[in-house]
Design a protein around this motif. Structure first.
Motif, PDB file in Angstrom:
ATOM      1  N   THR A 189       0.813  -1.215   0.000  1.00  0.00           N
ATOM      2  CA  THR A 189       0.000   0.000   0.000  1.00  0.00           C
ATOM      3  C   THR A 189       0.849   1.269   0.000  1.00  0.00           C
ATOM      4  O   THR A 189       1.954   1.293   0.555  1.00  0.00           O
ATOM      5  N   VAL A 194      -4.909   4.246   4.490  1.00  0.00           N
ATOM      6  CA  VAL A 194      -4.743   3.497   5.737  1.00  0.00           C
ATOM      7  C   VAL A 194      -5.495   4.201   6.861  1.00  0.00           C
ATOM      8  O   VAL A 194      -5.383   5.419   7.042  1.00  0.00           O
ATOM      9  N   LYS A 239       0.685   7.501   9.580  1.00  0.00           N
ATOM     10  CA  LYS A 239      -0.104   6.271   9.434  1.00  0.00           C
ATOM     11  C   LYS A 239       0.804   5.045   9.433  1.00  0.00           C
ATOM     12  O   LYS A 239       0.507   4.027  10.078  1.00  0.00           O
ATOM     13  N   PHE A 243       0.921   1.993  11.992  1.00  0.00           N
ATOM     14  CA  PHE A 243       0.778   0.648  11.423  1.00  0.00           C
ATOM     15  C   PHE A 243       1.873  -0.267  11.962  1.00  0.00           C
ATOM     16  O   PHE A 243       1.620  -1.363  12.487  1.00  0.00           O
TER      17      PHE A 243
END
Length: 458
Positions: A189, A194, A239, A243
């Motif tokens: 990604t 996200v 993000k 994560f």
């Protein structure tokens, strides 16, 4: 065949066919270099002249040690693998991995994107659940007795088709027990979409997550922009940090691309490490030679130096208690892949295939859109077996240019797609990539030597 080099204060001798690595002193290093081409008495004379403190008896003792290692198959070992590179076209293969192109569209407009901003030189498209389900059924049906199956959710940007990703994971989980399979998913990604739900789901279901970040803000934002021309660094970094933090000990990679614009790419790797990421990868850009960001021959010496800087800094940071992993330096000198894997490589077009949003099969994601390499589809399977046979023969012994390369059993002949784009043949070689690979292997082996030396001195 042996390969000798000096790096970070170590004199390293690699025996190519046995895989043995020797860290030796200067005298032994020079003796090994002369061993096969020079009579013993001449070696004694040459070495004692170069090193006045070394006696003829010292040299003969070292020669005896070299001879013993040779008898043990740890130096100057013969190539016992050539005979194993039999007619690979006749070998049986099963499909073990699919790259599902769930989205041929993207919310970024990265200038260097090999996939033409996610469209793969075609129309924008999203994979339906029905196509994805058939792809998983195709994988199961063609996987033989193999239990572990790999599925990559890829794009474009796969989060633009997130509901289908979740549905496909749920379907795969629902058939695992009945089919006696274990699915391992990877998500790649760019981070724009996200959110907490993505993090929670991916950390529960994804065996691996690959997050795209090119390093320093100015480097990342130069090429990784949205369609309004704005860089994405400030949006995605927090993000990705969250994560990775919530992922705990589960696998992930923060993966960057370096170009002509940042041949000092170690600064980007160190920047990512300073952001708190510990699992890192940085790849050279793949593009046409005329692009302004394309790597040049003038860049090559600088890139070689960068890989050495990276290896030395990794040692320093490890000693300081803040280590990080670099994907291309991960090497197992004691076990490693089996010889068939070392000969045949990644398995593209045989064990691994890419699936387009409408269900077409290609050898890998880098061939998608090239109709010459359209292999079939997930309903009918491989309808052009001659293409699969061509990829079966795509092994290191089928590449004449690899014949004298010391690193060939580490790269398996290199990437078929890179070879094809560079030479027009999947059995060619991408020499620029070969140069970079050899340097990475030298650094990776040196890191293992350093690790062993420090353990021995504890």
């Amino acid at each position: 065949m042996i390969h000798q080099y000096k790096l970070n204060g170590y004199n390293i001798v690699l025996d190519v066919y046995s895989g043995s690595v020797h860290a030796v002193d200067e005298v032994a290093y020079d003796i090994i270099a002369l061993y096969e081409s020079t009579p013993a008495q001449e070696i004694v004379r040459t070495i004692t002249e170069k090193y006045p403190e070394v006696t003829p008896e010292d040299v003969r003792e070292c020669l005896d040690d070299v001879e013993t290692l040779k008898e043990q198959g740890k130096l100057f070992a013969p190539d016992v693998y050539a005979d194993k590179a039999f007619d690979f076209k006749k070998r049986s293969t099963v499909v073990k991995a699919l790259c599902l192109h769930v989205a041929h569209t993207c919310n970024l407009n990265c200038e260097y994107c090999f996939a033409s901003q996610g469209k793969y030189h075609g129309d924008r498209a999203l994979m339906s659940f029905e196509v994805g389900k058939q792809a998983l059924d195709f994988l199961v049906a063609n996987s033989g007795t193999r239990r572990n199956l790999e599925v990559d959710f890829f794009g474009g940007e796969p989060l633009m088709n997130w509901d289908v990703v979740k549905q496909l994971v749920a379907y795969a989980r629902s058939i695992e027990q009945e089919k006696q399979k274990n699915f391992r998913f990877t998500l790649t990604t760019n981070g724009v979409l996200v959110d907490d739900e993505v993090i929670e789901f991916a950390n529960r279901e994804m065996h691996n997550v690959v997050m795209s970040l090119d390093g320093r803000k100015e480097v990342h934002d130069h090429l990784r922009k949205n369609y309004a021309g704005q860089g994405s660094y400030d949006l995605i970094v927090p993000k990705f940090q969250e994560f990775a933090r919530r992922r705990g000990d589960r696998d992930y990679y923060v993966r960057g691309t370096y170009t002509h614009n940042n041949v000092d790419f170690t600064k980007d790797i160190f920047h990512m490490a300073d952001l708190g990421f510990t699992e890192l990868s940085m790849e050279p850009v793949v593009c046409a030679p005329g692009e302004p960001y394309a790597l040049t021959q003038e860049d090559l010496p600088k890139l070689m130096e960068q890989y050495e800087i990276l290896a030395k800094e990794m040692i320093r940071r490890k000693e300081e208690g803040r280590p990080f992993t670099f994907y291309h330096y991960m090497i197992d000198l004691t076990h490693g892949p089996c010889i068939y894997k070392r000969i045949s490589g990644c398995g593209s077009g045989t064990e691994y295939m890419a699936v387009t949003p409408w269900g077409d099969l290609y050898p890998c994601h880098q061939f998608v859109g090239d109709e010459k390499y359209l292999m079939g589809n997930v309903w009918d399977g491989v309808t052009r077996p001659e293409l699969r046979d061509e990829f079966k023969l795509c092994n290191v012994y089928a590449r004449p240019d690899c014949k004298d390369c010391w690193a060939r059993l580490y790269c398996s002949g290199g990437c078929a797609a890179n070879a094809y784009h560079a030479t027009g043949s999947i059995r060619g070689i991408y020499e620029y990539g070969c140069e970079l690979f050899r340097k990475r292997m030298e650094c990776a082996i040196m890191l293992k030597v350093d690790e062993a030396a420090k353990k021995a001195n504890q």
